[in-house]
Design a protein around this motif. Structure first.
Motif, short mmCIF file in Angstrom:
data_model
loop_
_atom_site.label_atom_id
_atom_site.label_comp_id
_atom_site.label_asym_id
_atom_site.label_seq_id
_atom_site.Cartn_x
_atom_site.Cartn_y
_atom_site.Cartn_z
N GLN A 10 0.48 -1.42 -0.33
CA GLN A 10 0.01 -0.22 0.10
C GLN A 10 1.52 1.82 -0.43
N ILE A 11 1.71 1.17 0.82
CA ILE A 11 3.16 2.21 0.75
C ILE A 11 3.26 2.60 -0.73
N ALA A 12 3.71 1.20 -1.73
CA ALA A 12 4.37 1.79 -2.21
C ALA A 12 3.38 2.34 -3.20
N ARG A 13 2.36 1.29 -3.33
CA ARG A 13 1.80 1.58 -4.68
C ARG A 13 0.99 3.65 -4.17
N GLY A 14 1.43 3.98 -3.28
CA GLY A 14 0.67 5.14 -2.71
C GLY A 14 2.09 6.37 -2.96
N HIS A 15 3.13 5.59 -3.05
CA HIS A 15 4.46 6.09 -4.15
C HIS A 15 4.14 6.36 -5.96
N LEU A 16 3.82 5.29 -6.20
CA LEU A 16 3.50 5.59 -7.51
C LEU A 16 2.06 6.22 -7.99
N LEU A 17 1.26 6.19 -6.69
CA LEU A 17 -0.03 6.96 -7.94
C LEU A 17 0.00 8.69 -8.00
N GLY A 18 1.80 8.86 -6.70
CA GLY A 18 1.94 10.14 -6.40
C GLY A 18 2.50 10.85 -7.23
N ILE A 47 0.84 14.27 -1.43
CA ILE A 47 0.15 13.07 -2.52
C ILE A 47 1.26 12.71 -3.51
N GLU A 48 1.33 13.32 -3.91
CA GLU A 48 2.45 13.89 -5.32
C GLU A 48 3.90 13.24 -4.77
N GLY A 49 4.06 13.27 -3.34
CA GLY A 49 5.50 12.70 -2.81
C GLY A 49 5.06 11.57 -1.73
N GLY A 50 3.82 10.92 -1.92
CA GLY A 50 3.49 9.77 -1.36
C GLY A 50 3.06 9.99 0.05
N ARG A 51 3.46 10.77 0.57
CA ARG A 51 3.37 10.77 2.20
C ARG A 51 1.84 10.75 2.57
N ILE A 52 0.47 10.80 1.76
CA ILE A 52 -0.77 10.53 1.55
C ILE A 52 -0.10 9.19 0.85
N PRO A 53 -0.19 7.69 1.52
CA PRO A 53 -0.73 6.65 -0.07
C PRO A 53 -1.87 6.14 -0.14
N THR A 54 -2.46 6.86 0.69
CA THR A 54 -4.26 6.23 0.62
C THR A 54 -5.16 7.49 0.90
N PRO A 55 -4.99 8.36 -0.02
CA PRO A 55 -6.31 9.51 -0.36
C PRO A 55 -7.05 9.30 -0.51
N PHE A 57 -11.17 8.62 -2.15
CA PHE A 57 -10.92 8.27 -3.39
C PHE A 57 -12.27 9.73 -4.28
N PHE A 58 -12.33 10.96 -3.53
CA PHE A 58 -13.16 12.28 -4.35
C PHE A 58 -11.90 13.16 -4.26
N THR A 59 -10.19 12.93 -3.30
CA THR A 59 -9.56 14.16 -3.15
C THR A 59 -8.45 13.35 -4.93
N VAL A 60 -8.07 12.61 -5.13
CA VAL A 60 -8.24 11.77 -6.60
C VAL A 60 -8.86 12.07 -7.77
N ALA A 61 -10.06 12.11 -7.64
CA ALA A 61 -11.01 12.50 -8.44
C ALA A 61 -10.89 13.81 -8.99
#
Length: 86
Positions: A10-18, A47-55, A57-61
């Protein structure tokens, strides 16, 4: 209610999303994108830095909409690229 610790995946996926959102932002400023998404610059930075690995949904949207990025495309890219452990 106690929140379960995040898994390494989950942490790695947050970094990838960022990283994907940062790349999609391109030359646009964080201020511009955050303003258009209706979020704070600090939230976008985290979020871009991966410090919020699970933002949320509506924020990402909202960020995806500000970047003219399809959520389907973003999800596909998150699943197609293997997450790199941090």
């Amino acid at each position: 209610m106690v929140r379960e610790p995040l898994t390494p995946e989950q942490i790695a996926r947050g970094h990838l999303l960022g990283r994907l959102l940062r790349e999609a932002r391109g030359r646009r400023t964080m201020v511009d994108v955050a303003h258009q998404a209706g979020i704070s610059v600090e939230t976008l930075r985290k979020i871009e830095g991966g410090r919020i690995p699970t933002p949320a949904f509506f924020t990402v949207a909202a960020i995806a909409d500000a970047l003219d990025l399809s959520l389907d495309d973003l999800l596909r890219r998150l699943h197609d690229v293997p997450a790199i452990a941090v």
